[in-house]
Design a protein around this motif. Structure first.
Motif, mmCIF file in Angstrom:
data_model
loop_
_atom_site.group_PDB
_atom_site.id
_atom_site.type_symbol
_atom_site.label_atom_id
_atom_site.label_comp_id
_atom_site.label_asym_id
_atom_site.label_seq_id
_atom_site.Cartn_x
_atom_site.Cartn_y
_atom_site.Cartn_z
ATOM 1 N N LYS A 36 17.537 37.534 -26.316
ATOM 2 C CA LYS A 36 16.844 38.239 -25.075
ATOM 3 C C LYS A 36 15.803 37.329 -24.569
ATOM 4 C CE LYS A 36 15.815 42.869 -24.060
ATOM 5 N NZ LYS A 36 15.011 43.991 -24.167
ATOM 6 N N HIS A 37 14.901 37.136 -25.403
ATOM 7 C CA HIS A 37 14.076 36.278 -24.819
ATOM 8 C C HIS A 37 14.511 34.970 -23.975
ATOM 9 C CE1 HIS A 37 9.933 34.332 -24.570
ATOM 10 N NE2 HIS A 37 10.430 33.381 -25.067
ATOM 11 N N ASN A 38 15.405 34.422 -24.751
ATOM 12 C CA ASN A 38 15.875 33.080 -24.091
ATOM 13 C C ASN A 38 16.575 33.255 -22.791
ATOM 14 O OD1 ASN A 38 14.989 31.716 -26.239
ATOM 15 N ND2 ASN A 38 17.244 31.459 -27.314
ATOM 16 N N ARG A 39 17.345 34.402 -22.728
ATOM 17 C CA ARG A 39 18.116 34.852 -21.400
ATOM 18 C C ARG A 39 17.127 34.939 -20.274
ATOM 19 N NH1 ARG A 39 21.762 37.671 -24.556
ATOM 20 N NH2 ARG A 39 20.266 39.852 -24.213
ATOM 21 N N ALA A 40 16.067 35.539 -20.568
ATOM 22 C CA ALA A 40 14.769 35.849 -19.476
ATOM 23 C C ALA A 40 14.394 34.432 -19.249
ATOM 24 C CB ALA A 40 13.761 36.745 -20.093
ATOM 25 N N GLN A 41 14.055 33.617 -20.287
ATOM 26 C CA GLN A 41 13.537 32.398 -19.973
ATOM 27 C C GLN A 41 14.256 31.376 -19.085
ATOM 28 O OE1 GLN A 41 10.305 32.397 -20.753
ATOM 29 N NE2 GLN A 41 10.484 30.460 -21.731
ATOM 30 N N LEU A 42 15.792 31.584 -19.516
ATOM 31 C CA LEU A 42 16.678 30.846 -18.686
ATOM 32 C C LEU A 42 16.787 31.031 -17.148
ATOM 33 C CD1 LEU A 42 19.801 31.135 -20.912
ATOM 34 C CD2 LEU A 42 18.567 29.191 -20.390
ATOM 35 N N ARG A 43 16.650 32.301 -16.638
ATOM 36 C CA ARG A 43 16.375 32.831 -15.368
ATOM 37 C C ARG A 43 15.376 31.733 -14.601
ATOM 38 N NH1 ARG A 43 18.468 37.547 -17.235
ATOM 39 N NH2 ARG A 43 16.438 38.584 -17.368
ATOM 40 N N ARG A 44 14.523 31.491 -15.379
ATOM 41 C CA ARG A 44 13.464 30.745 -14.682
ATOM 42 C C ARG A 44 13.742 29.006 -14.291
ATOM 43 N NH1 ARG A 44 8.266 32.103 -18.431
ATOM 44 N NH2 ARG A 44 8.612 34.031 -18.690
ATOM 45 N N ILE A 45 14.880 28.686 -15.011
ATOM 46 C CA ILE A 45 14.965 27.175 -14.939
ATOM 47 C C ILE A 45 16.399 27.096 -13.829
ATOM 48 C CG2 ILE A 45 14.339 26.693 -17.192
ATOM 49 C CD1 ILE A 45 17.254 26.376 -17.804
ATOM 50 N N ARG A 46 16.784 28.382 -13.338
ATOM 51 C CA ARG A 46 17.991 28.224 -12.439
ATOM 52 C C ARG A 46 17.764 27.262 -11.234
ATOM 53 N NH1 ARG A 46 18.465 30.177 -7.783
ATOM 54 N NH2 ARG A 46 20.420 30.710 -7.111
ATOM 55 N N ALA A 47 16.584 27.181 -10.702
ATOM 56 C CA ALA A 47 16.209 26.364 -9.365
ATOM 57 C C ALA A 47 15.884 25.039 -9.915
ATOM 58 C CB ALA A 47 15.161 26.800 -8.620
ATOM 59 N N LEU A 48 15.525 24.756 -10.971
ATOM 60 C CA LEU A 48 15.285 23.202 -11.358
ATOM 61 C C LEU A 48 16.122 22.447 -11.573
ATOM 62 C CD1 LEU A 48 12.763 24.082 -14.320
ATOM 63 C CD2 LEU A 48 12.224 23.867 -11.913
ATOM 64 N N PRO A 49 16.194 21.224 -11.223
ATOM 65 C CA PRO A 49 17.234 20.267 -11.265
ATOM 66 C C PRO A 49 17.550 19.835 -12.811
ATOM 67 C CG PRO A 49 15.298 19.183 -10.754
ATOM 68 C CD PRO A 49 14.992 20.681 -10.646
ATOM 69 N N ALA A 50 18.888 19.502 -13.120
ATOM 70 C CA ALA A 50 19.272 19.348 -14.232
ATOM 71 C C ALA A 50 18.943 17.821 -14.653
ATOM 72 C CB ALA A 50 20.744 19.644 -14.806
ATOM 73 N N VAL A 51 17.823 17.577 -15.217
ATOM 74 C CA VAL A 51 17.334 16.248 -15.553
ATOM 75 C C VAL A 51 16.679 16.157 -17.078
ATOM 76 C CG1 VAL A 51 15.831 14.399 -15.190
ATOM 77 C CG2 VAL A 51 16.576 15.823 -13.098
#
Ligand code: PEP
Ligand code: MG
Length: 579
Positions: A252-267
């Motif tokens: 659950k925690h990971n899912r919430a964290q994941l939403r934060r990286i949505r706009a970051l580039p995949a590098v």
């Protein structure tokens, strides 16, 4: 320790809850004679049950969440059509009259006849129609017998429960989801059924194909479902329960964290840019791809537009559909795959004739089918070319196995361009053309394909099936379907290297690309473009952020030298969890 049962991993996630064991699809049926004066009543009883079934299915269809692929919702329409079909709606009436038997028995006789016909068919697509017949007949039967349906007993029946059943239909999964089901475990079925695809897209932890499941699990028992491992634990002990609760909290925690990286580039940590793309089946999948900030569409499976209809869509309809997707993705790349009809994706009606084969997966499928039907192919090529004038379209050819096929396809593409020039219709003259590498022969010859193409895309779903001679639809050989087989990894590696040497991009659009267990391995093998079901995008991005490709490349070299699958697995697990 609790009782552990294992099956096939269908949809990830941990579910903890009380079991709800569902009765078999078919209630027990007995034959009895209906006195002649009561036959008319028996017939109208049957008709009413069919009518009620239609009402029930329409109600389910109206409640389908928007993000569910239309392909899945289409199954409910198929069931509705079956209720209109004379084979189900009328043939039992004749049986009631002739045998003077009860409606349930007449329906059972007709069901047995239909199932026998389907079982004799060699075509896996039609064989799956047997399940549809069973689902529809089961529904009419329960209506006749005044029994409740799995989905309608009470509004809260499934809430927080783990459903344990022989099998579950796509419509039932939807209804269970509405009530907040915690997990689903079935005795039959595999990871490629439509029920499985639906469970994944709804995020319901799910395990299928658990042998003798109903002999082991009782109603109201505390269960744990580990969808990732394909495990079910009954009556867990306190420390085990605590372990799974902790994993649930972490998820659950990971899912919430994941939403934060949505706009970051995949590098990656060492600055390598990775392209994370979405696979889409139909235009309605585009919002999900955009929500997950996909860098583009890495695979658009156009054949979905050709299924469930008797005539193929014309150029205008195809153009409109492709144009809609290209416009919606703005300037992001949209990879439109030419038709991959055949095998389990067989169209209906007259244009079905070429794709019925004794061994459809190896028969006239995808590009083979298009070259046999050049006019069908030409219409699609023109529609794709016209859409290319509106954005960044890439055209991708599936199932290539020889260079001749590629040359023929490229010739037909040139002809299509010529027609458009004649008609003064715009297209992108620089349209990139790529090929899917999903046949081992093409993987072995990847260099030759790479020299003639603008990009390659690894279709691992088929590459694994053809390399290991394992039918991807057959649950009985599912245990052999293995992305980590050393031969599969060698072929993937070869294709990535061929692309590098030729200076063209290589992406992967099979399920393996969206499976986080393989992200580091693939990064270490040099893959820099991953296309996947949109729901996996952020998880893969997280791993990209946490990876160092220079380090991975060194570790993966060792993995690729291993001969035994077990050694590969241990080393891949170490890549994923270095501590
Ligand atoms: C594949 O084979 O990996 C692929 C992406 O194509 P499909 O699953 O549509 O056959
Ligand atoms: Mg394929």
């Amino acid at each position: 320790m609790g009782l552990v049962l294992s099956g096939i991993s269908v949809a990830r996630g941990i579910a903890i809850g009380k079991s709800l064991v569902l009765q078999a699809d078919f209630p027990e049926i007995r034959e009895y004679t209906v006195p002649r004066p009561l036959l008319a009543e028996e017939i109208s009883r049957f008709k009413l049950a069919v009518k009620k079934a239609k009402r029930q299915l329409k109600a389910i269809r109206n409640r389908i969440p928007e993000h569910i692929p239309a392909e899945i919702a289409g199954f409910i329409d198929t069931h509705l059509l079956m209720l209109e079909d004379t084979a189900l709606a009328e043939a039992p009436l004749a049986i009631i009259r002739e045998r003077r038997c009860n409606a349930e028995w007449a329906l059972k006789i007709q069901r047995d006849t239909l199932v026998e016909v389907f079982e004799e068919m060699n075509d896996p697509y039609l064989r799956t129609r047997k399940d549809d017949v069973n689902h529809v007949v089961g529904r009419i039967l329960r209506n006749l017998m005044g029994q409740s349906h799995k989905e309608e007993d009470s509004e809260t029946r499934f809430h927080g429960r783990i459903v344990v059943a022989e099998d579950v239909s796509p419509a039932e999964v939807l209804a269970m989801h509405h009530q907040g089901v915690a997990g689903v475990v079935t005795q039959y079925g595999g990871a490629n059924s439509h029920t499985a695809i639906l469970a994944r897209s709804l995020g319901i932890p799910c395990v299928a194909g658990v042998p003798s499941l109903l002999d082991y699990v009782l109603n109201d028992e505390l269960l744990v479902v580990d969808g990732q491992q394909g495990l079910l634990m009954a009556a867990p002990e306190a420390p085990e329960l605590e372990h799974f609760r902790r994993r649930q909290r972490e998820e659950k925690h990971n899912r919430a964290q994941l939403r934060r990286i949505r706009a970051l580039p995949a590098v990656t940590r060492d600055g390598e840019a990775v392209q994370l793309l979405a696979n889409v089946e139909i235009p309605e999948d585009i919002p999900a791809a955009r929500r997950m900030a996909a860098a583009g569409i890495g695979l658009y499976r156009t054949e979905m537009l050709f299924l469930n209809r008797s005539e193929p869509p014309d150029e205008e309809e195809q153009f409109e559909t492709y144009a809609h997707i290209v416009r919606a993705m703005k300037q992001a790349p949209v990879t439109i795959r030419t038709l991959d009809l055949g095998a389990d994706k067989a169209p209906g009606g007259a244009f079905r004739r070429h794709v019925v084969a004794a061994n459809p997966a190896m028969g006239l499928r995808a590009i083979r089918c298009c070259l046999r039907e050049p006019e069908l192919f030409a219409v699609q090529l023109r529609a794709i070319l016209r859409a290319s004038a509106l954005g960044r379209v890439r055209l991708m050819i599936p199932m290539l196995s020889t260079l001749q096929e590629l040359n023929q396809a490229l010739r037909l593409l040139e002809e299509a361009k010529e027609t458009l020039r004649h008609r003064r219709q715009a297209f992108d003259p620089e349209l990139a053309v790529g090929g899917m590498i999903e046949v081992p022969a093409a993987a072995l010859q990847a260099g030759s394909f790479a020299r003639r193409l603008d990009f390659l895309s690894l279709g691992t779903n088929d590459l694994i099936q053809y390399t290991l001679a394992v039918d991807r639809l057959d649950e009985q050989v599912n245990y052999l379907y293995d992305p980590l087989h050393p031969a599969v990894l060698k072929l993937i590696q070869r294709v990535i290297q061929a692309g590098r040497r030729a200076g063209i991009p290589v992406s992967m659009c099979g399920e393996m690309a969206g499976d986080v267990r393989y992200t580091r391995l693939l990064l270490g093998m040099g893959l820099r473009a991953f296309s996947m079901y949109p729901a996996s995008l952020l998880e893969v991005k997280q791993i990209v952020h946490d990876s160092d490709t220079r380090l991975l490349e060194r570790q993966v070299k060792r993995i690729l030298r291993a001969e035994r699958r077990e050694d590969i697995l241990v080393q891949v697990e170490r890549l994923n969890d270095p501590d």
